[in-house]
Design a protein around this motif. Structure first.
Motif, PDB file in Angstrom:
ATOM      1  N   SER A 272      52.166 -17.668  33.449  1.00 27.89           N
ATOM      2  CA  SER A 272      53.138 -16.717  32.915  1.00 27.89           C
ATOM      3  C   SER A 272      52.978 -15.355  33.563  1.00 27.89           C
ATOM      4  CB  SER A 272      52.994 -16.575  31.393  1.00 27.89           C
ATOM      5  OG  SER A 272      51.874 -15.771  31.066  1.00 27.89           O
ATOM      6  N   LEU A 273      54.073 -14.628  33.600  1.00 31.19           N
ATOM      7  CA  LEU A 273      54.117 -13.230  34.006  1.00 31.19           C
ATOM      8  C   LEU A 273      54.823 -12.464  32.891  1.00 31.19           C
ATOM      9  CD1 LEU A 273      55.304 -13.688  37.706  1.00 31.19           C
ATOM     10  CD2 LEU A 273      52.961 -13.320  36.933  1.00 31.19           C
ATOM     11  N   GLY A 274      54.433 -11.210  32.695  1.00 27.41           N
ATOM     12  CA  GLY A 274      55.083 -10.478  31.627  1.00 27.41           C
ATOM     13  C   GLY A 274      54.713  -9.015  31.579  1.00 27.41           C
TER      14      GLY A 274
ATOM     15  N   LEU B 153      61.429 -22.940  31.746  1.00 31.79           N
ATOM     16  CA  LEU B 153      61.312 -21.488  31.655  1.00 31.79           C
ATOM     17  C   LEU B 153      61.205 -21.132  30.179  1.00 31.79           C
ATOM     18  CD1 LEU B 153      61.389 -18.621  32.838  1.00 31.79           C
ATOM     19  CD2 LEU B 153      63.887 -18.733  32.685  1.00 31.79           C
ATOM     20  N   ILE B 154      60.142 -20.383  29.820  1.00 34.51           N
ATOM     21  CA  ILE B 154      59.849 -20.148  28.404  1.00 34.51           C
ATOM     22  C   ILE B 154      59.657 -18.647  28.157  1.00 34.51           C
ATOM     23  CG2 ILE B 154      58.373 -20.801  26.473  1.00 34.51           C
ATOM     24  CD1 ILE B 154      57.358 -23.128  28.215  1.00 34.51           C
ATOM     25  N   PRO B 155      60.692 -17.916  27.790  1.00 37.30           N
ATOM     26  CA  PRO B 155      60.499 -16.527  27.355  1.00 37.30           C
ATOM     27  C   PRO B 155      59.879 -16.486  25.964  1.00 37.30           C
ATOM     28  CG  PRO B 155      62.812 -17.127  27.198  1.00 37.30           C
ATOM     29  CD  PRO B 155      62.115 -18.308  27.797  1.00 37.30           C
ATOM     30  N   GLU B 156      58.944 -15.555  25.773  1.00 32.82           N
ATOM     31  CA  GLU B 156      58.227 -15.481  24.493  1.00 32.82           C
ATOM     32  C   GLU B 156      57.925 -14.035  24.151  1.00 32.82           C
ATOM     33  OE1 GLU B 156      54.806 -18.226  23.384  1.00 32.82           O
ATOM     34  OE2 GLU B 156      53.728 -16.325  23.695  1.00 32.82           O
TER      35      GLU B 156
ATOM     36  N   LYS C 177      55.534 -11.811  21.564  1.00 32.96           N
ATOM     37  CA  LYS C 177      54.360 -11.985  20.701  1.00 32.96           C
ATOM     38  C   LYS C 177      53.881 -10.631  20.204  1.00 32.96           C
ATOM     39  CE  LYS C 177      51.242 -15.057  21.818  1.00 32.96           C
ATOM     40  NZ  LYS C 177      50.105 -15.716  22.525  1.00 32.96           N
ATOM     41  N   PHE C 178      53.445 -10.610  18.939  1.00 28.44           N
ATOM     42  CA  PHE C 178      52.899  -9.412  18.309  1.00 28.44           C
ATOM     43  C   PHE C 178      51.414  -9.648  18.035  1.00 28.44           C
ATOM     44  CE2 PHE C 178      57.353  -9.890  17.289  1.00 28.44           C
ATOM     45  CZ  PHE C 178      57.872  -8.633  17.576  1.00 28.44           C
TER      46      PHE C 178
ATOM     47  N   LEU D  91      55.696  -9.385  26.012  1.00 26.00           N
ATOM     48  CA  LEU D  91      56.842 -10.185  26.432  1.00 26.00           C
ATOM     49  C   LEU D  91      56.424 -11.001  27.654  1.00 26.00           C
ATOM     50  CD1 LEU D  91      59.839 -11.026  26.331  1.00 26.00           C
ATOM     51  CD2 LEU D  91      60.341  -9.034  27.770  1.00 26.00           C
ATOM     52  N   SER D  92      56.415 -12.319  27.529  1.00 27.44           N
ATOM     53  CA  SER D  92      55.946 -13.193  28.605  1.00 27.44           C
ATOM     54  C   SER D  92      57.046 -14.163  29.016  1.00 27.44           C
ATOM     55  CB  SER D  92      54.714 -13.993  28.155  1.00 27.44           C
ATOM     56  OG  SER D  92      53.665 -13.152  27.758  1.00 27.44           O
TER      57      SER D  92
END
Length: 241
Positions: free
Chosen positions: A47-49, A192-195, A197-198, A236-237
Motif C-alpha cells: 500500500s501507499l498512502g 485496488l483497495i482504498p481505506e 483508518k483512524f 488514507l491508504s
C-alpha cells in the motif's frame, strides 16, 4: 392512489435491474473480474498512502519561578507519507486477518504560549515510525466488482528518528487502537483497495526525563507544564493486492 401505485411499480422495475428479451432479470449483466480471488487462503500486496498526526496535551498548571504558565498545542497538520506491505489470511467468507508492516514519515507543528505575556515558541517534531498493524477485517457480500468492509485492530509503532534536544521530546514507541473502513474494487489484474483508518494512541508519549537539558534547566518548564501527551492519526491508504 392509482398514480402512486404506478410510480411505485416503475421504481420496482428500475430497482430490479435490466431484463432480457423474455423479461427475466439479468443477474450477471456486468462481468465480474477475478471471481475466485477471495477464495485463496493467503493474500499478498502493498500500500501507499498519506496520513496526519495529532498530539493532545494535558496541562497541569505548572508555574515557573518567574511566574510563567505555559500552554502547548498543535497548530497545524502536515501531510505525511505511508508505505506498507500486506499479508492477509482468509478465515471464512466474511472475515480475514491482516498484517501490514510499514513505515510512516510525518511531522507535527507545536506552539508554546505563555498565558500572561503572550510570548510564543514553536517546535516542529519530525517522526519516522515503523508500524506493525494487526487487523481483523469484516467484508460484506461482493456486489459485482466491489466489496465494502470495516476493519479494526491494534498497531504498535516505533519512532526511529533521531531525537533532538528540543523543548519537548516524545518517547520512541506507542500502541494504537485502530478502526476504519474501505472497499475492495476488483480490477482485471488486481484489487485496488482504498481505506480510511483512524488510530488512537493508548500511552503517554511525552518524555518526562530530560537529561539532555541539564545544561539548560530553564527549558524544562515546557515539559513540567504537561501531565501527558497522547497521539492520534488519520491514515488514507491505497492497497494493491
Amino acid at each position: 392512489m392509482k398514480r402512486i401505485a404506478v410510480i411505485l411499480a416503475a421504481l420496482l422495475v428500475l430497482l430490479a435491474g435490466p431484463t432480457d428479451a423474455c423479461g427475466a432479470r439479468r443477474l450477471n449483466d456486468k462481468l465480474e473480474n477475478r471471481p475466485y480471488a477471495d477464495l485463496r487462503r493467503w493474500h499478498l500486496g502493498f500500500s501507499l498512502g498519506a496520513h496526519t498526526e495529532d498530539l493532545r496535551f494535558c496541562h497541569n498548571g505548572f508555574v515557573t519561578d518567574a511566574g510563567e504558565v505555559w500552554r502547548a498545542e498543535q497548530v497545524s497538520y502536515a501531510p505525511g507519507f505511508t508505505v506498507s506491505g500486506l499479508v492477509a489470511l482468509r478465515l471464512n467468507n466474511y472475515f480475514s486477518l491482516r498484517f501490514s508492516p510499514g513505515m510512516m514519515f510525518g511531522s507535527r507543528n507545536i506552539r508554546f504560549r505563555e498565558l500572561g505575556s503572550g510570548d510564543e515558541q514553536k517546535q516542529n517534531i519530525k517522526s519516522t515510525y515503523i508500524t506493525l498493524p494487526i487487523d481483523l477485517k469484516f467484508a460484506a457480500m461482493r456486489v459485482r466488482n466491489a466489496r465494502p468492509y470495516v476493519v479494526g485492530g491494534v498497531m504498535p509503532a516505533f519512532d526511529v528518528s533521531k531525537k533532538r534536544s528540543d523543548n519537548i521530546q516524545l518517547t520512541g514507541s506507542d500502541v494504537y487502537i485502530t478502526v476504519g473502513f474501505g472497499c475492495d474494487f476488483y480490477l482485471p489484474f488486481f484489487k485496488l483497495i482504498p481505506e480510511l483508518k483512524f488510530c488512537f494512541g493508548l500511552s503517554d508519549i511525552l518524555r518526562h526525563d530530560r537529561p539532555d537539558l541539564q545544561d539548560d534547566p530553564d527549558r524544562m518548564k515546557f515539559t513540567n507544564s504537561l501531565t501527558k501527551a497522547t497521539s492520534k492519526m488519520i491514515v488514507l491508504s491505497f492497497y494493491f493486492e
